[in-house]
Design a protein around this motif. Structure first.
Motif: not given
Length: 233
Positions: A74-77, A82-85, A94-107
């Motif tokens: 999420s930090q790299l994104a 401009e990059v697709n991650h 782990g994927l669930g936690q990543l989606m929480l980061w995506v949600e938090k940072y509106e990625l």
């Protein structure tokens, strides 16, 4: 060039699936966001994935193999909008936690793959389709009798290199010296790749410090980075 069947016969698997219980939050975000962000390997139709359609745009795509709990991803994104991650991981938690980061940072530049990255590379990505591949702190399998289980082997690196576009980067990091030496030798021997540095790469400031790296420092191990570029010929 070795076929992926030969890669598997050599004992190379990118991950072994294990069951890990998700938290309430991870389960919630899986139920609400997975349909948009994620794909299970076994549910993909035959043939190449349309990355532009999946991400909703044309952009360079970087595949991260083994995204763990996703904070680094999420930090790299955030750093490179401009990059697709694309994060490949076998642990649903782990994927669930990543989606929480995506949600938090509106990625909007992160997508998730649940399954073995080797099968995905073989069956669903055409040659020269990736701008980069990252493998940070893969399982070192430190006992000598287990070295055959390591992800970074000559056949696997050859497969990775074939999926990189010319100028694309393979970035590896590990905190186990013997594994680091093997990685350097394997990547140096791969004719499709050129080392960007004379040996080890300096640790990039933009690479987030993961819990694995913090643990390595606490235990006195030195972390090594390697950056290889796909040659144009």
């Amino acid at each position: 060039m070795e076929t992926v069947d030969q890669v598997r016969q050599a004992g190379v698997f990118s991950h072994v699936r294990r069951s890990v219980r998700m938290t309430v939050g991870q389960q919630r975000v899986w139920e609400t966001n997975w349909g948009e962000l994620g794909r299970k390997l076994e549910d993909l139709p035959a043939g190449d994935v349309d990355l532009a359609a999946w991400f909703g745009r044309e952009a360079p795509t970087v595949l991260e193999i083994g995204s763990g709990m996703g904070e680094g991803t999420s930090q790299l994104a955030q750093q490179a909008p401009e990059v697709n991650h694309l994060a490949a991981e076998v642990y649903p938690a782990g994927l669930g936690q990543l989606m929480l980061w995506v949600e938090k940072y509106e990625l909007d530049n992160v997508r998730l793959l649940h399954g073995d990255a080797l099968d995905f590379l073989r069956d669903h990505l055409p040659p020269e389709s990736l701008a980069g591949v990252r493998v940070f702190f893969p399982d070192p399998w430190p006992k000598k009798r287990h070295h055959k289980r390591r992800l970074i082997t000559a056949p696997f690196v050859k497969l990775l290199a074939s999926r990189l576009s010319p100028g694309g980067r393979l970035h590896l990091a590990t905190d186990w010296q013997h594994y680091a030496d093997d990685m350097l030798a394997i990547c140096t021997a791969e004719k499709q790749l050129v080392n960007e540095y004379d040996g080890w790469a300096p640790r990039p400031e933009w690479r987030p410090v993961t819990k694995f790296e913090s643990r390595a420092h606490a235990e006195g191990r030195v972390c090594r980075d390697l950056m290889f570029t796909k040659s144009a010929t």
